[in-house]
Design a protein around this motif. Structure first.
Motif, PDB file in Angstrom:
ATOM      1  N   GLU A   1      17.666  -0.461 -21.798  1.00 12.42           N
ATOM      2  CA  GLU A   1      16.633  -0.631 -22.987  1.00 12.42           C
ATOM      3  C   GLU A   1      16.886   0.439 -24.065  1.00 12.42           C
ATOM      4  N   THR A   2      17.303   1.505 -23.652  1.00 10.17           N
ATOM      5  CA  THR A   2      17.632   2.716 -24.463  1.00 10.17           C
ATOM      6  C   THR A   2      18.903   3.374 -24.284  1.00 10.17           C
ATOM      7  N   THR A   3      19.861   3.191 -25.239  1.00  9.39           N
ATOM      8  CA  THR A   3      21.300   3.807 -24.913  1.00  9.39           C
ATOM      9  C   THR A   3      21.395   5.175 -25.645  1.00  9.39           C
ATOM     10  N   GLU A   4      20.381   5.390 -26.645  1.00 11.44           N
ATOM     11  CA  GLU A   4      20.337   6.837 -27.163  1.00 11.44           C
ATOM     12  C   GLU A   4      19.236   7.459 -27.246  1.00 11.44           C
ATOM     13  N   PHE A   5      19.420   8.487 -26.560  1.00 17.08           N
ATOM     14  CA  PHE A   5      18.218   9.436 -26.357  1.00 17.08           C
ATOM     15  C   PHE A   5      17.410   9.975 -27.721  1.00 17.08           C
ATOM     16  N   PRO A   6      16.280   9.513 -27.871  1.00 20.63           N
ATOM     17  CA  PRO A   6      15.720   9.974 -29.034  1.00 20.63           C
ATOM     18  C   PRO A   6      15.301  11.545 -29.095  1.00 20.63           C
ATOM     19  N   SER A   7      15.535  12.013 -30.187  1.00 20.79           N
ATOM     20  CA  SER A   7      15.440  13.759 -30.131  1.00 20.79           C
ATOM     21  C   SER A   7      14.116  14.004 -29.964  1.00 20.79           C
TER      22      SER A   7
ATOM     23  N   ASP B   1       6.271   9.636 -18.331  1.00 16.77           N
ATOM     24  CA  ASP B   1       5.601   8.470 -17.550  1.00 16.77           C
ATOM     25  C   ASP B   1       4.386   8.715 -17.780  1.00 16.77           C
ATOM     26  N   THR B   2       3.767   9.855 -17.617  1.00 17.36           N
ATOM     27  CA  THR B   2       2.509  10.144 -17.809  1.00 17.36           C
ATOM     28  C   THR B   2       1.806  10.108 -19.357  1.00 17.36           C
ATOM     29  N   GLN B   3       2.662  10.751 -20.048  1.00 25.05           N
ATOM     30  CA  GLN B   3       2.206  10.693 -21.554  1.00 25.05           C
ATOM     31  C   GLN B   3       2.393   9.324 -22.095  1.00 25.05           C
ATOM     32  N   ARG B   4       3.003   8.390 -21.806  1.00 25.90           N
ATOM     33  CA  ARG B   4       3.181   7.051 -22.157  1.00 25.90           C
ATOM     34  C   ARG B   4       2.016   6.327 -21.838  1.00 25.90           C
ATOM     35  N   SER B   5       1.664   6.597 -20.571  1.00 26.27           N
ATOM     36  CA  SER B   5       0.334   5.836 -20.035  1.00 26.27           C
ATOM     37  C   SER B   5      -0.834   6.037 -20.650  1.00 26.27           C
ATOM     38  N   ILE B   6      -0.927   7.403 -20.959  1.00 27.40           N
ATOM     39  CA  ILE B   6      -2.236   7.936 -21.700  1.00 27.40           C
ATOM     40  C   ILE B   6      -2.245   7.448 -23.099  1.00 27.40           C
ATOM     41  N   GLU B   7      -1.053   7.369 -23.826  1.00 28.21           N
ATOM     42  CA  GLU B   7      -0.966   7.298 -25.136  1.00 28.21           C
ATOM     43  C   GLU B   7      -0.689   5.897 -25.225  1.00 28.21           C
ATOM     44  N   ASN B   8      -0.724   4.869 -24.108  1.00 22.81           N
ATOM     45  CA  ASN B   8      -0.347   3.232 -24.509  1.00 22.81           C
ATOM     46  C   ASN B   8       0.751   2.813 -25.047  1.00 22.81           C
ATOM     47  N   ASN B   9       1.923   3.578 -24.336  1.00 20.81           N
ATOM     48  CA  ASN B   9       3.336   3.351 -24.752  1.00 20.81           C
ATOM     49  C   ASN B   9       3.712   3.407 -26.290  1.00 20.81           C
ATOM     50  N   PRO B  10       3.660   4.447 -26.714  1.00 20.77           N
ATOM     51  CA  PRO B  10       4.034   4.910 -28.310  1.00 20.77           C
ATOM     52  C   PRO B  10       5.603   4.434 -28.076  1.00 20.77           C
ATOM     53  N   THR B  11       6.251   3.909 -29.149  1.00 21.02           N
ATOM     54  CA  THR B  11       7.693   3.413 -29.044  1.00 21.02           C
ATOM     55  C   THR B  11       8.765   4.515 -28.681  1.00 21.02           C
ATOM     56  N   GLN B  12       8.368   5.834 -29.074  1.00 25.08           N
ATOM     57  CA  GLN B  12       9.280   6.797 -29.127  1.00 25.08           C
ATOM     58  C   GLN B  12       9.246   7.419 -27.525  1.00 25.08           C
ATOM     59  N   VAL B  13       7.938   7.517 -27.164  1.00 21.34           N
ATOM     60  CA  VAL B  13       7.848   8.129 -25.706  1.00 21.34           C
ATOM     61  C   VAL B  13       8.300   7.098 -24.684  1.00 21.34           C
ATOM     62  N   TYR B  14       7.955   5.866 -25.022  1.00 21.99           N
ATOM     63  CA  TYR B  14       8.341   4.654 -24.259  1.00 21.99           C
ATOM     64  C   TYR B  14       9.930   4.782 -24.199  1.00 21.99           C
ATOM     65  N   ALA B  15      10.566   5.003 -24.922  1.00 20.50           N
ATOM     66  CA  ALA B  15      12.195   5.059 -25.112  1.00 20.50           C
ATOM     67  C   ALA B  15      12.703   6.240 -24.311  1.00 20.50           C
TER      68      ALA B  15
ATOM     69  N   LEU C   1      23.396  12.570 -19.659  1.00 26.22           N
ATOM     70  CA  LEU C   1      22.612  13.879 -19.316  1.00 26.22           C
ATOM     71  C   LEU C   1      23.055  14.796 -20.527  1.00 26.22           C
ATOM     72  N   GLU C   2      24.060  14.946 -21.169  1.00 27.30           N
ATOM     73  CA  GLU C   2      24.477  15.771 -22.294  1.00 27.30           C
ATOM     74  C   GLU C   2      23.783  15.310 -23.510  1.00 27.30           C
ATOM     75  N   GLN C   3      23.241  14.202 -23.632  1.00 27.07           N
ATOM     76  CA  GLN C   3      22.256  13.692 -24.710  1.00 27.07           C
ATOM     77  C   GLN C   3      20.954  14.033 -24.528  1.00 27.07           C
ATOM     78  N   LEU C   4      20.441  14.471 -23.298  1.00 24.13           N
ATOM     79  CA  LEU C   4      19.300  14.786 -22.836  1.00 24.13           C
ATOM     80  C   LEU C   4      19.301  16.345 -23.165  1.00 24.13           C
ATOM     81  N   VAL C   5      20.322  17.022 -22.887  1.00 22.35           N
ATOM     82  CA  VAL C   5      20.254  18.627 -23.195  1.00 22.35           C
ATOM     83  C   VAL C   5      20.410  18.806 -24.735  1.00 22.35           C
ATOM     84  N   GLU C   6      21.216  17.928 -25.497  1.00 24.48           N
ATOM     85  CA  GLU C   6      21.625  18.188 -26.782  1.00 24.48           C
ATOM     86  C   GLU C   6      20.473  18.005 -27.561  1.00 24.48           C
ATOM     87  N   LYS C   7      19.641  16.728 -27.321  1.00 25.10           N
ATOM     88  CA  LYS C   7      18.529  16.275 -28.178  1.00 25.10           C
ATOM     89  C   LYS C   7      17.380  16.775 -27.954  1.00 25.10           C
ATOM     90  N   THR C   8      17.248  17.657 -27.041  1.00 19.59           N
ATOM     91  CA  THR C   8      15.955  18.232 -26.730  1.00 19.59           C
ATOM     92  C   THR C   8      15.738  19.566 -27.357  1.00 19.59           C
TER      93      THR C   8
END
Length: 275
Positions: free
Chosen positions: A27-33, A207-221, A265-272
């Motif tokens: 569903e998401t191939t690029e990790f959002p910053s 998962d917890t954040q998107r559940s409370i905020e009703n699946n905002p696009t970036q958090v869901y991605a 995993l490198e995307q996760l590290v670099e874009k966080t």
């Protein structure tokens, strides 16, 4: 301690997210910053939802009944196996919540042991290992006895959440640890498992954040991207365990990470972004 209570639809969204949190997907191939961190009020509210999911999802008697049935040599039905799986999922999510949000960033010792033994017991009855079933089943019956259950519930409800700064410090340390391991050409079984634990905690947060905020696009991605990593690592870990049990390969034998997994995993590290 007056934890916030959420409407049922919020609890249901979290349950659905957890059921998908190790499903391989594209569903998401690029990790959002993403900027690492959240407010102390969110820390408290996120823990409250995880606690509510656990408290309202099953009863002590229901879980004991499933364990006693297996101990008596009776197989669980397909529906009962699913029920057991979902109870264990609630335990695991609340354990992640304790690690993320508490001041000590660790789970209650009895709760942690129960979560681990539920996994070993499940492995036992899935693989027909009667010795494992008897050993862990009897321990679980003790841990789920009324006095210990009452103490655990008291402990969970009296958890001291961390400050905004403490939470940021913890998750930054986790990402730095991940970055260090990714600098290695190969990882041992333990290191691989440690990487997955970091990913799993991050999945649980979003998962917890998107559940409370009703699946905002970036958090869901972000949630789905991390779930894909979690799923890939889960399949690989199952393979490593199977190789160990069959004598094909020792668990701690250094191994290279799959190129796509390493890239994710490198995307996760670099874009966080660390604050």
């Amino acid at each position: 301690m007056g934890w916030k209570k959420y409407p049922q639809e919020v609890v249901d969204r979290l349950f659905l997210a957890i059921d998908e949190d190790d499903v391989i997907n594209s569903e998401t191939t690029e990790f959002p910053s993403v900027v690492l961190g959240t407010s102390q009020q969110n820390i408290r509210d996120y823990y409250a939802l995880c606690l509510q999911l656990w408290e309202e999802g099953f009863t002590r008697q229901e879980l004991l009944s499933l364990i006693n049935q297996v101990l008596a040599g009776q197989e669980l039905t397909k529906a009962q196996r699913k029920q057991y799986k979902f109870i264990r999922a609630r335990y695991k999510h609340l354990r992640f919540a304790q690690r993320l949000y508490s001041q000590k960033h660790d789970a209650d010792k009895i709760f942690k042991a129960t979560t681990v033994y539920l996994g070993h017991f499940q492995d036992g009855f899935k693989n027909g290992d009667k010795n494992s079933v008897q050993y862990y089943g009897k321990i679980l019956r003790l841990l789920l006895s009324r006095p210990i259950w009452s103490w655990v519930k008291y402990s969970l409800n009296h958890l001291h959440v961390d400050s905004e700064t403490g939470f940021q410090r913890y998750v930054c340390a986790q990402l730095n640890e991940l970055s260090t391991m990714l600098n290695k050409a190969t990882v041992t079984g333990t290191e691989f498992h440690d990487i997955r634990k970091i990913v799993s905690q991050q999945v649980s947060f979003f998962d917890t954040q998107r559940s409370i905020e009703n699946n905002p696009t970036q958090v869901y991605a972000i949630s789905r991207f991390l779930a894909n990593i979690n799923g890939l690592m889960g399949d690989k870990h199952d393979e490593m365990v199977a190789d160990k049990l069959s004598g094909v390969r020792e668990y701690e034998t250094p191994t290279t990470l799959d190129s796509q997994l390493r890239s994710d995993l490198e995307q996760l590290v670099e874009k966080t972004v660390r604050i």
